[in-house]
Enzyme design. Structure first.
Site, PDB file in Angstrom:
ATOM      1  N   LYS A   1       0.789  -1.408   0.106  1.00 18.41           N
ATOM      2  CA  LYS A   1       0.051   0.029  -0.250  1.00 18.41           C
ATOM      3  C   LYS A   1       0.727   1.254  -0.192  1.00 18.41           C
ATOM      4  CE  LYS A   1      -3.478   2.054   3.047  1.00 18.41           C
ATOM      5  NZ  LYS A   1      -4.259   2.083   4.150  1.00 18.41           N
TER       6      LYS A   1
ATOM      7  N   GLU B   1      10.871  -4.493   4.034  1.00 19.36           N
ATOM      8  CA  GLU B   1      10.828  -6.202   3.847  1.00 19.36           C
ATOM      9  C   GLU B   1      10.548  -6.228   2.403  1.00 19.36           C
ATOM     10  OE1 GLU B   1       9.303  -4.830   6.543  1.00 19.36           O
ATOM     11  OE2 GLU B   1       9.242  -6.369   7.950  1.00 19.36           O
TER      12      GLU B   1
ATOM     13  N   GLY C   1      -4.686  -2.221   5.396  1.00 16.74           N
ATOM     14  CA  GLY C   1      -3.916  -3.090   4.771  1.00 16.74           C
ATOM     15  C   GLY C   1      -4.537  -4.685   5.036  1.00 16.74           C
ATOM     16  N   ARG C   2      -4.772  -4.896   6.255  1.00 16.24           N
ATOM     17  CA  ARG C   2      -5.438  -6.132   6.477  1.00 16.24           C
ATOM     18  C   ARG C   2      -6.914  -6.373   6.242  1.00 16.24           C
ATOM     19  NH1 ARG C   2      -4.409  -2.499  10.682  1.00 16.24           N
ATOM     20  NH2 ARG C   2      -6.116  -1.986  12.156  1.00 16.24           N
TER      21      ARG C   2
ATOM     22  N   GLU D   1      -4.050  -7.108  14.922  1.00 15.77           N
ATOM     23  CA  GLU D   1      -3.553  -5.625  14.778  1.00 15.77           C
ATOM     24  C   GLU D   1      -4.650  -4.582  15.136  1.00 15.77           C
ATOM     25  OE1 GLU D   1      -0.244  -5.051  11.690  1.00 15.77           O
ATOM     26  OE2 GLU D   1      -1.781  -4.458  10.594  1.00 15.77           O
TER      27      GLU D   1
ATOM     28  N   HIS E   1      -3.455 -33.675  17.270  1.00 16.95           N
ATOM     29  CA  HIS E   1      -2.226 -34.263  17.629  1.00 16.95           C
ATOM     30  C   HIS E   1      -0.995 -33.589  18.147  1.00 16.95           C
ATOM     31  CE1 HIS E   1      -4.301 -38.079  15.921  1.00 16.95           C
ATOM     32  NE2 HIS E   1      -4.797 -37.339  15.112  1.00 16.95           N
TER      33      HIS E   1
ATOM     34  N   LYS F   1       9.695  -0.947  13.642  1.00 15.85           N
ATOM     35  CA  LYS F   1      10.434  -0.632  12.176  1.00 15.85           C
ATOM     36  C   LYS F   1      11.329   0.334  12.564  1.00 15.85           C
ATOM     37  CE  LYS F   1       5.966  -1.092  10.048  1.00 15.85           C
ATOM     38  NZ  LYS F   1       4.896  -0.651   9.081  1.00 15.85           N
TER      39      LYS F   1
HETATM   40  O1  F6P Z   1       3.516  -3.509   9.810  1.00 12.12           O
HETATM   41  C1  F6P Z   1       2.180  -3.114   9.663  1.00 12.12           C
HETATM   42  C2  F6P Z   1       1.727  -3.112   8.129  1.00 12.12           C
HETATM   43  O2  F6P Z   1       1.424  -1.454   8.287  1.00 12.12           O
HETATM   44  C3  F6P Z   1       0.225  -3.613   8.128  1.00 12.12           C
HETATM   45  O3  F6P Z   1      -0.825  -2.945   8.656  1.00 12.12           O
HETATM   46  C4  F6P Z   1       0.114  -3.849   6.776  1.00 12.12           C
HETATM   47  O4  F6P Z   1      -0.590  -4.684   6.257  1.00 12.12           O
HETATM   48  C5  F6P Z   1       1.792  -4.196   6.408  1.00 12.12           C
HETATM   49  O5  F6P Z   1       2.434  -3.431   7.244  1.00 12.12           O
HETATM   50  C6  F6P Z   1       2.361  -3.985   5.022  1.00 12.12           C
HETATM   51  O6  F6P Z   1       2.136  -2.578   4.627  1.00 12.12           O
HETATM   52  P1  F6P Z   1       2.305  -2.265   3.079  1.00 12.12           P
HETATM   53  O7  F6P Z   1       1.177  -2.966   2.279  1.00 12.12           O
HETATM   54  O8  F6P Z   1       2.357  -0.601   3.073  1.00 12.12           O
HETATM   55  O9  F6P Z   1       3.592  -2.572   2.450  1.00 12.12           O
END
Ligand code: F6P
Length: 539
Positions: A201, A207, A259-260, A345, A376, A505
């Site tokens: 987003k 990452e 995002g979620r 979250e 199990h 972060k």
């Molecule tokens: O680390 C939290 C977060 O902001 C989430 O809420 C989000 O889904 C994820 O990182 C990824 O964010 P982006 O889509 O901006 O890379």
């Protein structure tokens, strides 16, 4: 405003030694369950195996009224800026509003843009699937989605859940910044027939951007114009352009999609590529059907509200700190992980909407694993551990493998057996009889019997769905989204921000040059300094 849970806690205290099974009369299974009829098949939510009685149920319903739940639901669907800490509306529901009825934000209807983006996604998906869009080596055989959190968990979960509907390219997911993830994924692929989707987003998540650059290098080693085999799912057009992705392959969404909550829009593109636009629309239609139900059904017959009230009873009333999600559906393998982000979250906060300290527990820890595998592994603790863990079972009336009906019968039997065992338990007397039948007597009989006692009286719910189709998956995901929202409203917090992920972060960015040995660790605490030293030297 947080609801006052003291009467709920008093009620929980008063009934804590009552046997759930003593509540059963001929009507309980019907009175404490709710069906949702639908053309795609009916859903059934059974909460009769909990310690909720009529008085508790009425109390919970009155709390929903006290929290102005009706008003909050309307505020969400009509685009009010209910995400107050970020000044944003919350309108993931607009992404599945297939009848295009207007949804207004700041006086403008957002639906034309939503539908235009959906149409662009469908056209692109059709081109990739048909081979009209090609890589340097020909038709796209593999798609690698690079994203994390909400830009990964929903699509991964949905892709696995709907594998019987896959008729497009193979879809792979890379999320972890651990180079192992991208290395293992790319090792299997031909760059000339691979499409890389960068799903972020913000287009700043470290990452994702690190993995995206690695993927671009990997592709650039073989493909003349690697950017032509990249697409982006992002709100940050300037950044996607700077990365070298043509605007025709950038699919954006607005800040009112968290995002979620984002797998219904562009973030769902990898799922659409796998199952095709028609099946993806069926997934959206399932979500939309749940929205309609949530907006219109009385709270006492409203599935998301009922799930939330059961959750509030267990978390706030009884004080159970966790809940287990136990789908008896192998393809819902990643649902617990998806729900962990969705729920934790969203409702893992200790500050109320008005900025004051939350005076109640935040949302519970959510965890789980498909049955029967979990049986199990960790069910031992669920049955005989000292803490009570409310269990949320899920199972389909039908499996996808018609030729393996006997597997499905066993699956269903196991699911029902677990909730039965949790409620009924096994008494000391029965355990003694079992040991006597084994020829034991005296102290040894007692000792062995003690180990075989199940206290029982452990609560569970069961959600039954017809079959895991795209439509039904859409219903289930929207059901859980709204459940989280309702719980958040009763807790009086903002379910749509996530400030708690920021500090780690920031510190990670500051630590990188220290780990690299480019900066001294002087300002760090003793433990961190020692860990850095060990990681740098291995001793
Ligand atoms: O680390 C939290 C977060 O902001 C989430 O809420 C989000 O889904 C994820 O990182 C990824 O964010 P982006 O889509 O901006 O890379």
């Amino acid at each position: 405003m947080t609801v006052d849970f003291s009467s709920l806690q008093a009620k929980a205290e008063a009934v804590k030694s009552r046997d759930i099974k003593s509540l059963f009369d001929d009507a309980r299974a019907t009175d404490f369950s709710q069906k949702l009829e639908s053309d795609g098949g009916d859903l059934l939510f059974d909460y009769s195996k909990t310690n909720i009685d009529t008085e508790t149920f009425e109390l919970l319903l009155s709390m929903a009224e006290d929290a102005n739940l009706k008003g909050r639901i309307n505020a969400m669907f009509t685009g009010e800026k209910i995400n107050e800490t970020e000044g944003r509306a919350v309108l993931h529901t607009a992404l599945r509003n297939l009848d295009a009825s207007p949804v207004m934000v700041d006086g403008a209807d957002v639906m034309p843009d939503v539908l235009d983006t959906l149409a662009r996604m469908e056209a692109f998906a059709n081109d990739v699937r048909s081979g009209a869009y090609q890589g340097q080596g020909g038709k796209i055989t593999d798609v690698v989605n690079i994203g994390i959190g909400g830009s990964d968990l929903g699509p991964v979960m949905g892709t696995i859940a709907l594998s019987p509907y896959h008729d497009g390219p193979r879809v792979h997911y890379v999320s972890n910044v651990d180079g192992a993830h991208i290395a293992d994924t790319l090792a299997l692929l031909d760059p000339t027939t691979t499409l890389v989707i960068v799903a972020s987003k913000t287009f700043t998540t470290i990452e994702t951007m690190t993995n995206a650059e690695t993927a671009r290098e990997w592709m650039g080693a073989v493909v003349t114009d690697p950017g032509a085999q990249f697409a982006a799912l992002s709100s940050a057009e300037d950044k996607t352009a700077a990365f070298g992705i043509d605007a025709s392959r950038v699919f954006g969404f607005e800040d009112w999609v968290g995002g979620r909550y984002s797998m219904w829009g562009p973030i769902g593109l990898p799922v659409m590529l796998a199952i095709g636009p028609e099946n993806f629309r069926a997934f959206l239609a399932g979500g939309q059907a749940m929205d309609q139900h949530f907006r219109t059904a009385d709270f006492g017959a409203n599935l998301p509200v009922l799930l939330a009230l059961v959750g509030i009873w267990h978390n706030q009333g009884c004080g159970y700190a966790t809940r287990a999600v136990l789908p008896y559906e192998q393809r819902l393998l990643r649902l617990p992980a998806y729900l962990q982000q969705l729920e934790m979250e969203s409702n893992g906060k200790s500050v109320a909407m008005d900025g004051t300290a939350l005076e109640v527990n935040s949302g519970p820890v959510v965890w789980g694993e498909p049955g029967t595998n979990g049986q199990h592994a960790f069910y031992q603790l669920i049955h005989q551990g000292t803490r009570v863990i409310p269990c949320e079972f899920m199972v389909g009336v039908e499996g996808q493998e018609a030729h393996l009906a006997h597997h499905h019968r066993l699956l269903v039997s196991n699911c029902l057996a677990q909730s039965e065992a949790l409620m009924l338990g096994r008494s000391f007397e029965t355990a003694m009889e079992l040991m006597a039948a084994k020829g034991l007597s005296g102290d040894e009989q007692i000792r062995q019997a003690n180990h075989r006692v199940f206290s029982g009286n452990r609560p569970s719910t069961t959600l039954v769905y017809p079959k895991l189709t795209p439509f039904v998956l859409g219903q289930i995901i929207a059901l859980y989204e709204h459940r989280v929202f309702v719980e958040g409203v009763l807790l009086g917090l903002n379910s749509f921000d996530q400030w708690g992920v920021e500090l780690g972060k920031e510190l990670a960015v500051a630590l990188e040059p220290i780990v690299a040995g480019e900066e001294p660790a002087d300002g760090k605490d003793g433990s961190t300094r020692a860990l850095v030293r060990f990681l740098q030297t291995g001793s």
